[in-house]
Design a protein around this motif. Sequence first.
Motif, PDB file in Angstrom:
ATOM      1  N   ALA A   4       0.831  -1.207   0.000  1.00  0.00           N
ATOM      2  CA  ALA A   4       0.000   0.000   0.000  1.00  0.00           C
ATOM      3  C   ALA A   4       0.864   1.256   0.000  1.00  0.00           C
ATOM      4  O   ALA A   4       0.491   2.275  -0.593  1.00  0.00           O
ATOM      5  N   TRP A   5       2.039   1.197   0.676  1.00  0.00           N
ATOM      6  CA  TRP A   5       2.958   2.348   0.624  1.00  0.00           C
ATOM      7  C   TRP A   5       3.394   2.595  -0.814  1.00  0.00           C
ATOM      8  O   TRP A   5       3.398   3.740  -1.290  1.00  0.00           O
ATOM      9  N   TYR A   6       3.809   1.536  -1.496  1.00  0.00           N
ATOM     10  CA  TYR A   6       4.240   1.691  -2.881  1.00  0.00           C
ATOM     11  C   TYR A   6       3.111   2.284  -3.719  1.00  0.00           C
ATOM     12  O   TYR A   6       3.321   3.174  -4.543  1.00  0.00           O
ATOM     13  N   TRP A   7       1.898   1.803  -3.491  1.00  0.00           N
ATOM     14  CA  TRP A   7       0.722   2.245  -4.237  1.00  0.00           C
ATOM     15  C   TRP A   7       0.484   3.745  -4.058  1.00  0.00           C
ATOM     16  O   TRP A   7       0.334   4.479  -5.028  1.00  0.00           O
ATOM     17  N   THR A   8       0.464   4.199  -2.810  1.00  0.00           N
ATOM     18  CA  THR A   8       0.178   5.611  -2.551  1.00  0.00           C
ATOM     19  C   THR A   8       1.364   6.510  -2.921  1.00  0.00           C
ATOM     20  O   THR A   8       1.162   7.667  -3.288  1.00  0.00           O
ATOM     21  N   SER A   9       2.593   5.992  -2.826  1.00  0.00           N
ATOM     22  CA  SER A   9       3.755   6.804  -3.180  1.00  0.00           C
ATOM     23  C   SER A   9       3.771   7.142  -4.665  1.00  0.00           C
ATOM     24  O   SER A   9       4.426   8.104  -5.086  1.00  0.00           O
ATOM     25  N   ARG A  10       3.045   6.380  -5.466  1.00  0.00           N
ATOM     26  CA  ARG A  10       2.929   6.647  -6.912  1.00  0.00           C
ATOM     27  C   ARG A  10       1.572   7.242  -7.268  1.00  0.00           C
ATOM     28  O   ARG A  10       1.231   7.376  -8.438  1.00  0.00           O
ATOM     29  N   ASN A  11       0.784   7.608  -6.254  1.00  0.00           N
ATOM     30  CA  ASN A  11      -0.547   8.176  -6.485  1.00  0.00           C
ATOM     31  C   ASN A  11      -1.407   7.275  -7.367  1.00  0.00           C
ATOM     32  O   ASN A  11      -2.136   7.741  -8.253  1.00  0.00           O
ATOM     33  N   LEU A  12      -1.342   5.976  -7.102  1.00  0.00           N
ATOM     34  CA  LEU A  12      -2.040   5.038  -7.983  1.00  0.00           C
ATOM     35  C   LEU A  12      -3.550   5.022  -7.763  1.00  0.00           C
ATOM     36  O   LEU A  12      -4.277   4.527  -8.629  1.00  0.00           O
ATOM     37  N   ASN A  13      -4.039   5.569  -6.651  1.00  0.00           N
ATOM     38  CA  ASN A  13      -5.490   5.737  -6.536  1.00  0.00           C
ATOM     39  C   ASN A  13      -5.989   6.689  -7.618  1.00  0.00           C
ATOM     40  O   ASN A  13      -6.981   6.418  -8.303  1.00  0.00           O
ATOM     41  N   GLN A  14      -5.277   7.802  -7.773  1.00  0.00           N
ATOM     42  CA  GLN A  14      -5.653   8.778  -8.793  1.00  0.00           C
ATOM     43  C   GLN A  14      -5.493   8.194 -10.195  1.00  0.00           C
ATOM     44  O   GLN A  14      -6.332   8.408 -11.069  1.00  0.00           O
ATOM     45  N   VAL A  15      -4.419   7.436 -10.401  1.00  0.00           N
ATOM     46  CA  VAL A  15      -4.184   6.844 -11.716  1.00  0.00           C
ATOM     47  C   VAL A  15      -5.289   5.844 -12.049  1.00  0.00           C
ATOM     48  O   VAL A  15      -5.801   5.812 -13.175  1.00  0.00           O
ATOM     49  N   ALA A  16      -5.682   5.029 -11.060  1.00  0.00           N
ATOM     50  CA  ALA A  16      -6.765   4.064 -11.286  1.00  0.00           C
ATOM     51  C   ALA A  16      -8.068   4.784 -11.604  1.00  0.00           C
ATOM     52  O   ALA A  16      -8.852   4.331 -12.447  1.00  0.00           O
ATOM     53  N   ASP A  17      -8.298   5.914 -10.939  1.00  0.00           N
ATOM     54  CA  ASP A  17      -9.537   6.672 -11.162  1.00  0.00           C
ATOM     55  C   ASP A  17      -9.584   7.323 -12.527  1.00  0.00           C
ATOM     56  O   ASP A  17     -10.671   7.521 -13.082  1.00  0.00           O
ATOM     57  N   THR A  18      -8.432   7.676 -13.071  1.00  0.00           N
ATOM     58  CA  THR A  18      -8.405   8.509 -14.279  1.00  0.00           C
ATOM     59  C   THR A  18      -7.784   7.822 -15.489  1.00  0.00           C
ATOM     60  O   THR A  18      -8.414   7.722 -16.544  1.00  0.00           O
ATOM     61  N   ALA A  19      -6.548   7.352 -15.343  1.00  0.00           N
ATOM     62  CA  ALA A  19      -5.825   6.821 -16.511  1.00  0.00           C
ATOM     63  C   ALA A  19      -6.160   5.371 -16.820  1.00  0.00           C
ATOM     64  O   ALA A  19      -6.032   4.925 -17.963  1.00  0.00           O
ATOM     65  N   GLY A  20      -6.533   4.588 -15.803  1.00  0.00           N
ATOM     66  CA  GLY A  20      -6.938   3.215 -16.063  1.00  0.00           C
ATOM     67  C   GLY A  20      -5.907   2.163 -15.702  1.00  0.00           C
ATOM     68  O   GLY A  20      -4.772   2.457 -15.308  1.00  0.00           O
ATOM     69  N   ILE A  21      -6.308   0.913 -15.859  1.00  0.00           N
ATOM     70  CA  ILE A  21      -5.545  -0.233 -15.363  1.00  0.00           C
ATOM     71  C   ILE A  21      -4.228  -0.440 -16.116  1.00  0.00           C
ATOM     72  O   ILE A  21      -3.244  -0.903 -15.521  1.00  0.00           O
ATOM     73  N   VAL A  22      -4.165  -0.097 -17.383  1.00  0.00           N
ATOM     74  CA  VAL A  22      -2.915  -0.282 -18.130  1.00  0.00           C
ATOM     75  C   VAL A  22      -1.836   0.638 -17.570  1.00  0.00           C
ATOM     76  O   VAL A  22      -0.689   0.213 -17.343  1.00  0.00           O
ATOM     77  N   ARG A  23      -2.193   1.885 -17.321  1.00  0.00           N
ATOM     78  CA  ARG A  23      -1.195   2.817 -16.769  1.00  0.00           C
ATOM     79  C   ARG A  23      -0.806   2.420 -15.349  1.00  0.00           C
ATOM     80  O   ARG A  23       0.371   2.524 -14.972  1.00  0.00           O
ATOM     81  N   VAL A  24      -1.756   1.943 -14.561  1.00  0.00           N
ATOM     82  CA  VAL A  24      -1.434   1.434 -13.228  1.00  0.00           C
ATOM     83  C   VAL A  24      -0.407   0.321 -13.339  1.00  0.00           C
ATOM     84  O   VAL A  24       0.588   0.285 -12.607  1.00  0.00           O
ATOM     85  N   SER A  25      -0.619  -0.603 -14.260  1.00  0.00           N
ATOM     86  CA  SER A  25       0.282  -1.737 -14.440  1.00  0.00           C
ATOM     87  C   SER A  25       1.678  -1.277 -14.829  1.00  0.00           C
ATOM     88  O   SER A  25       2.682  -1.825 -14.356  1.00  0.00           O
ATOM     89  N   GLU A  26       1.769  -0.262 -15.672  1.00  0.00           N
ATOM     90  CA  GLU A  26       3.075   0.251 -16.087  1.00  0.00           C
ATOM     91  C   GLU A  26       3.831   0.860 -14.902  1.00  0.00           C
ATOM     92  O   GLU A  26       5.046   0.680 -14.786  1.00  0.00           O
ATOM     93  N   LEU A  27       3.124   1.539 -14.033  1.00  0.00           N
ATOM     94  CA  LEU A  27       3.781   2.175 -12.889  1.00  0.00           C
ATOM     95  C   LEU A  27       4.148   1.170 -11.808  1.00  0.00           C
ATOM     96  O   LEU A  27       5.044   1.423 -11.008  1.00  0.00           O
ATOM     97  N   VAL A  28       3.462   0.040 -11.775  1.00  0.00           N
ATOM     98  CA  VAL A  28       3.807  -1.009 -10.809  1.00  0.00           C
ATOM     99  C   VAL A  28       4.965  -1.854 -11.327  1.00  0.00           C
ATOM    100  O   VAL A  28       5.953  -2.087 -10.623  1.00  0.00           O
ATOM    101  N   ASN A  29       4.876  -2.295 -12.558  1.00  0.00           N
ATOM    102  CA  ASN A  29       5.834  -3.252 -13.096  1.00  0.00           C
ATOM    103  C   ASN A  29       6.956  -2.611 -13.898  1.00  0.00           C
ATOM    104  O   ASN A  29       8.018  -3.211 -14.077  1.00  0.00           O
ATOM    105  N   GLY A  30       6.740  -1.417 -14.379  1.00  0.00           N
ATOM    106  CA  GLY A  30       7.745  -0.776 -15.210  1.00  0.00           C
ATOM    107  C   GLY A  30       7.650  -1.198 -16.663  1.00  0.00           C
ATOM    108  O   GLY A  30       8.486  -0.809 -17.480  1.00  0.00           O
ATOM    109  N   GLY A  31       6.652  -1.976 -17.005  1.00  0.00           N
ATOM    110  CA  GLY A  31       6.469  -2.450 -18.374  1.00  0.00           C
ATOM    111  C   GLY A  31       5.105  -3.089 -18.520  1.00  0.00           C
ATOM    112  O   GLY A  31       4.158  -2.756 -17.796  1.00  0.00           O
ATOM    113  N   HIS A  32       5.018  -4.072 -19.421  1.00  0.00           N
ATOM    114  CA  HIS A  32       3.747  -4.736 -19.695  1.00  0.00           C
ATOM    115  C   HIS A  32       3.796  -6.226 -19.368  1.00  0.00           C
ATOM    116  O   HIS A  32       3.089  -7.022 -19.972  1.00  0.00           O
TER     117      HIS A  32
END
Length: 283
Positions: A235-263
């Motif tokens: 959850a720290w990693y998630w919030t440190s990248r503002n992934l709540n906002q990314v999930a709300d706006t940009a979508g799951i593909v962008r979330v995946s890129e910020l978590v994994n660094g790729g596809h």
Amino acid sequence: MSVSSSRRIRAAIAAAAVITTGVGVGTATADASPVSAPTRYQEPGGLLVSLDFQALSTAGWAKTEVTATADSDESPEATESTEATEPTESTEATEEAPAVVEPAPAPPTVTPDELARIVPGVAPEKINEFIAPLNDAMLQNGIDTPVRQAAFIAQLAVESDSFRTFEEYASGRAYEGRADLGNTQPGDGERYKGRGAIQITGRHNYEKLSQHTGVDFVANPELLATKENAFTTAAWYWTSRNLNQVADTAGIVRVSELVNGGHHALQRRVADFERGLSVLLQP
């Protein structure tokens, strides 16, 4: 004698008081800078109209208006003096009941049955073991809507191989010398390989995580793989990248890129997200 304006004032203030402001397992290697989410406030709507400042300024904020009758023997000055010491029966004495503000509903949690349906590969005996720390981590970090929870669980499911491991299967040698991960000292690749439910990787992330939690994961990297730390650190990693906002706006593909660094395993991440959303949106 005219009616006091105090009731209108109290009603307007009460109305204002209730307005609120609204290798097999991937690795979390992305080191994107957080994106500040703008604060959104609820529009006041007709509040200023309801206050009726013009009428209030005419009536006065505290003094009860007094009108002398034609057949009164008393002057206005005498009437005001009398009213200050002997209130008449027409003086308003009934107080309005204060507005009742309903408490906010508790954020939704994921049930063991829902988790089993979202991540079919999770071992049944592990569900009850992980459900409480998973929910705690989500609720404490604003992962509190179906979209956010489905996105979060989908990433964890892929990174941890359906919660089978909180430590990367690979040795970590592939990360040796990766300056972008902060691996600048010999042995950093293996020492700071992916761990936790989201597979946090690299000395740089371990250092930041240690500063945030107060747990020295740099000196004791294996602690990140314990169930007590696996979800809170994810959850720290998630919030440190503002992934709540990314999930709300940009979508799951962008979330995946910020978590994994790729596809890596992108198709499965999307499928797990869609399944999670379907389960969590059911009444």
